[in-house]
Design a protein around this motif. Structure first.
Motif, PDB file in Angstrom:
ATOM      1  N   ARG A 174      99.945  54.512  12.735  1.00 29.83           N
ATOM      2  CA  ARG A 174      99.813  55.964  12.531  1.00 29.83           C
ATOM      3  C   ARG A 174      99.360  55.968  14.263  1.00 29.83           C
ATOM      4  O   ARG A 174      98.695  57.221  14.591  1.00 29.83           O
ATOM      5  N   LEU A 175      98.893  55.386  15.496  1.00 32.39           N
ATOM      6  CA  LEU A 175      99.273  55.525  16.509  1.00 32.39           C
ATOM      7  C   LEU A 175     100.599  56.067  16.748  1.00 32.39           C
ATOM      8  O   LEU A 175     100.067  57.244  17.899  1.00 32.39           O
ATOM      9  N   GLU A 194      99.904  68.419  15.372  1.00 34.00           N
ATOM     10  CA  GLU A 194     101.575  67.375  14.211  1.00 34.00           C
ATOM     11  C   GLU A 194     100.625  66.429  13.218  1.00 34.00           C
ATOM     12  O   GLU A 194     100.849  66.094  12.495  1.00 34.00           O
ATOM     13  N   ALA A 195      99.420  65.276  13.262  1.00 32.13           N
ATOM     14  CA  ALA A 195      99.522  64.340  13.446  1.00 32.13           C
ATOM     15  C   ALA A 195      98.386  64.555  12.044  1.00 32.13           C
ATOM     16  O   ALA A 195      98.812  64.403  10.771  1.00 32.13           O
ATOM     17  N   LYS A 196      97.773  66.539  11.998  1.00 31.46           N
ATOM     18  CA  LYS A 196      97.453  66.670  10.768  1.00 31.46           C
ATOM     19  C   LYS A 196      98.123  67.522   9.679  1.00 31.46           C
ATOM     20  O   LYS A 196      98.098  67.138   8.465  1.00 31.46           O
ATOM     21  N   ALA A 197      99.141  67.979  11.012  1.00 35.39           N
ATOM     22  CA  ALA A 197     100.287  68.716  10.090  1.00 35.39           C
ATOM     23  C   ALA A 197     101.083  67.108   8.808  1.00 35.39           C
ATOM     24  O   ALA A 197     101.646  67.369   7.657  1.00 35.39           O
ATOM     25  N   VAL A 199      93.012  62.857  11.652  1.00 36.11           N
ATOM     26  CA  VAL A 199      92.593  61.971  12.899  1.00 36.11           C
ATOM     27  C   VAL A 199      90.962  61.638  13.396  1.00 36.11           C
ATOM     28  O   VAL A 199      91.459  61.154  14.038  1.00 36.11           O
ATOM     29  N   LYS A 200      90.184  62.209  13.115  1.00 35.06           N
ATOM     30  CA  LYS A 200      88.762  62.017  13.481  1.00 35.06           C
ATOM     31  C   LYS A 200      88.954  60.380  13.206  1.00 35.06           C
ATOM     32  O   LYS A 200      88.180  59.848  13.908  1.00 35.06           O
ATOM     33  N   ALA A 207     100.159  59.549  18.842  1.00 30.70           N
ATOM     34  CA  ALA A 207     101.030  60.103  20.479  1.00 30.70           C
ATOM     35  C   ALA A 207     101.474  61.464  20.098  1.00 30.70           C
ATOM     36  O   ALA A 207     101.787  62.166  20.958  1.00 30.70           O
ATOM     37  N   PHE A 208     101.977  61.816  18.757  1.00 29.11           N
ATOM     38  CA  PHE A 208     102.752  63.429  18.857  1.00 29.11           C
ATOM     39  C   PHE A 208     101.311  64.742  19.268  1.00 29.11           C
ATOM     40  O   PHE A 208     102.172  65.883  19.605  1.00 29.11           O
TER      41      PHE A 208
END
Length: 188
Positions: free
Chosen positions: A70-71, A80-83, A88-89, A75-76
């Motif tokens: 996940r890290l 992008e992580a949500k996509a 994220v939170k 890092a993106f």
């Protein structure tokens, strides 16, 4: 805003530290506070504290190791992580809490040993790359080796032990300036 906020918070806590030193007993507590603020591995307090630190370290490293993938996604960037379907939170909260507990417990026992958290991950990243599956253990190993070398220098350089915070600052500031120069050079 982030940098200015850091300067304001640093100034506020420096005032609290100065107030504590001003109010402390000058014969007994003031030297202890002063040496704690400079950082040292010499006064960590014996095996009971080492066992306590091992427990805290194990408690915090388990979620960090489980979240290494996940890290990499975080890092993106947040969007992008949500996509990619990452909460994220939630993951940021876990990572921040584990990292903060690790840092706070280390500082409580050893004092303030600056620059380690800033330069060691950059050095480890330059050795193994940005993949957190390898970077997290590499940062731990490089950090441990760095502190071992610095502690050896602190104990051998003079008749009395030099506080580690002094040596890490003397090493860390030039290394960080070099890293900033290298990153700026890469942008051109």
């Amino acid at each position: 805003i982030m940098v200015l906020s850091g300067v304001v918070i640093s100034s506020l806590f420096a005032a609290f530290s100065s107030l504590l030193k001003f109010l402390a007993d000058s014969e007994n507590k003031l030297p202890e506070i002063t040496f704690w603020l400079m950082g040292s591995l010499a006064r960590t307090g014996g095996y009971q504290n080492v066992l306590y630190m091992l427990g805290v370290t194990a408690l915090c490293l388990v979620p960090l190791f489980l979240l290494r993938f996940r890290l990499n996604i975080l890092a993106f960037g947040e969007e992008e992580a949500k996509a990619m379907g990452v909460n994220v939170k939630f993951y940021s909260l876990i990572i921040i809490c584990a990292s903060t507990l690790l840092t706070a417990s280390s500082v409580a026992f050893c004092g303030i040993i600056g620059w380690v958290g800033l330069i060691v991950p950059h050095i480890a990243r330059s050795i193994v790359g940005a993949n957190f599956n390898v970077l997290l253990p590499a940062s731990m190993l490089v950090g441990a080796l760095f502190l071992l070398v610095v502690d050896t220098i602190a104990r051998c350089a003079m008749a009395s032990e030099i506080p580690l915070g002094i040596i890490t600052s003397l090493i860390g500031a030039p290394v960080f300036i070099y890293l900033l120069y290298q990153s700026k050079k890469g942008w051109l």
